[in-house]
Design an enzyme around this catalytic site. Structure first.
Site, PDB file in Angstrom:
ATOM      1  N   GLY A 116       8.970  -5.307   4.341  1.00 23.39           N
ATOM      2  CA  GLY A 116       9.996  -4.473   4.963  1.00 23.39           C
ATOM      3  C   GLY A 116      11.332  -4.626   4.252  1.00 23.39           C
TER       4      GLY A 116
ATOM      5  CB  ILE B  34       2.139  10.139   2.961  1.00 18.54           C
ATOM      6  CG1 ILE B  34       3.440   9.717   2.260  1.00 18.54           C
ATOM      7  CG2 ILE B  34       1.068  10.516   1.967  1.00 18.54           C
ATOM      8  CD1 ILE B  34       4.109  10.770   1.426  1.00 18.54           C
TER       9      ILE B  34
ATOM     10  CE  LYS C  84      -1.521   7.006   0.771  1.00 18.74           C
ATOM     11  NZ  LYS C  84      -0.507   6.735   1.805  1.00 18.74           N
TER      12      LYS C  84
ATOM     13  N   GLY D 178      12.307   0.627   3.512  1.00 18.73           N
ATOM     14  CA  GLY D 178      13.467   0.343   2.647  1.00 18.73           C
ATOM     15  C   GLY D 178      14.420  -0.645   3.304  1.00 18.73           C
TER      16      GLY D 178
ATOM     17  CB  SER E 125      -0.873  -0.024   1.261  1.00 15.72           C
ATOM     18  OG  SER E 125      -1.606   1.167   1.358  1.00 15.72           O
TER      19      SER E 125
ATOM     20  CG  LEU F 259      -3.045   7.563   6.759  1.00 19.06           C
ATOM     21  CD1 LEU F 259      -4.015   7.284   7.911  1.00 19.06           C
ATOM     22  CD2 LEU F 259      -2.643   6.230   6.112  1.00 19.06           C
TER      23      LEU F 259
ATOM     24  CG  ASN G  27      -4.085  -0.156   3.420  1.00 18.27           C
ATOM     25  OD1 ASN G  27      -4.506   0.757   4.118  1.00 18.27           O
ATOM     26  ND2 ASN G  27      -3.034  -0.872   3.754  1.00 18.27           N
TER      27      ASN G  27
ATOM     28  N   GLY H  60       7.564  -2.869  -1.243  1.00 20.75           N
ATOM     29  CA  GLY H  60       7.136  -1.498  -0.947  1.00 20.75           C
ATOM     30  C   GLY H  60       8.018  -0.461  -1.581  1.00 20.75           C
TER      31      GLY H  60
ATOM     32  CB  CYS I 118      -0.587   5.273   9.412  1.00 18.81           C
ATOM     33  SG  CYS I 118       0.153   6.796   8.803  1.00 18.81           S
TER      34      CYS I 118
END
Ligand code: SIN
Length: 313
Positions: A242, A70, A44, A216, A20, A72, A98, A264, A129
């Protein structure tokens, strides 16, 4: 060679999903990315009303990672259904919506709207989040609330229900167990790790909200340890996420026990990463005499007596 994977009543083409927030609504990627070669797309996060998200700057690069805040930002569930879903559902892949919300009631209402849509195959619930005041971590770090959200949502859908968990807790396994007890079909492990970066010349945080979520390659070892903890605590599938960039990364997650994986941050560098990984994992299995990817899952050889995680289980 069998690559497909069944979750509840849905058969995914393979075990590779895109995470997402890293693939938009499937319409932002170039035409040359053949989405049907992915197991599925996690959209998203969708809320009832559109959200602008947090002020800029809200993304910065860090060593081997990306820090985002971000907040959401999304077009809202109604616009998703009218403008995005018709195109998204033309692809031969599974669409997992999501959902993010600032109340239990909002989670329920958004899910009910989406549950009625033919092209939505399942749900991933974002209770993790780190970039919003309401919902997000304030829900995901409270096991009573995660229990309640899972219970309420389970009553409202027969489609796969996946809860996306935060690593920003002491024992993620406690949360996974709560989700399993209330009927979740799987858990996604992990969402981002709270992080921070500083501009030393201005002496200011590099992102407007001061802290954000780190993703990352930098978080891969954390994610692997959380997946390891979770798969040894629950029987439902764990979806590993992850820092996966290469097929070797994905293989690590499968060996530790993930039944599926999500790609991701790597999508921002190359949106075909998931497809390359799907091919790489398949070839690895074939070369090692396995006729399905499932043969790789939870095959870690370990001296369990030395893992601190084991003492939490
Ligand atoms: C965000 O929108 O802030 C990122 C989403 C998340 O971390 O769940």
């Amino acid at each position: 060679m069998i690559e497909s994977f069944k979750l509840r009543n849905v058969e995914f083409n393979n075990r590779i999903l895109v995470a997402s927030g890293t693939f938009g609504y499937g319409d932002e990627v170039p035409d040359l990315v053949d989405i049907s070669q992915l197991g599925g797309i996690m959209t998203k996060s969708l809320s009832m009303k559109p959200r602008d998200g947090n002020p800029n700057p809200r993304i910065t690069e860090t060593a081997s990672g990306m820090l985002n805040s971000i907040g959401l930002a999304n077009i809202g569930v109604h616009k998703f259904i009218s403008d995005k879903l018709p195109t998204l559902k033309k692809h031969d892949t599974k669409v997992i919506a999501n959902i993010a919300a600032s109340s239990v009631e909002e989670y329920c209402s958004v899910l009910e709207l989406l549950d009625a849509q033919e092209g939505v195959h399942g749900f991933e619930i974002n209770v993790s989040c780190p970039n919003v005041k309401e919902g997000g971590l304030s829900f995901g770090t409270d096991v009573t609330l995660v229990t309640r959200i899972t219970k309420e949502l389970r009553q409202r859908t027969n489609k796969p229900l996946i809860i996306k968990l935060t690593p920003n807790v002491t024992h993620i396994s406690e949360f996974a167990r709560a989700c399993e007890a209330e009927g979740a079909d799987a858990v996604s492990v992990i969402n981002t790790v709270i992080g921070m970066a500083v501009n030393i010349h201005k002496r200011t945080p590099k992102i407007a909200t001061t802290t954000g979520g780190l993703s990352g390659p930098a978080v891969k070892p954390i994610a692997l340890a959380k997946v390891y903890e979770t798969v040894n605590a629950v029987k439902i599938p764990v979806i590993g996420i992850g820092g996966i960039v290469t097929w070797e990364d994905a293989v690590e997650f499968f060996i530790v026990g993930a039944s599926m994986v999500q790609i991701g941050t790597a999508n921002f560098i190359n949106p075909s990463t998931g497809i390359t990984i799907a091919h790489g994992v398949k070839e690895f299995c074939e070369k090692n005499g396995m006729d399905n990817v499932g043969s790789l899952v939870k095959t870690l050889q370990t001296n369990r007596t030395i893992s601190i995680v084991d003492s939490w289980l």
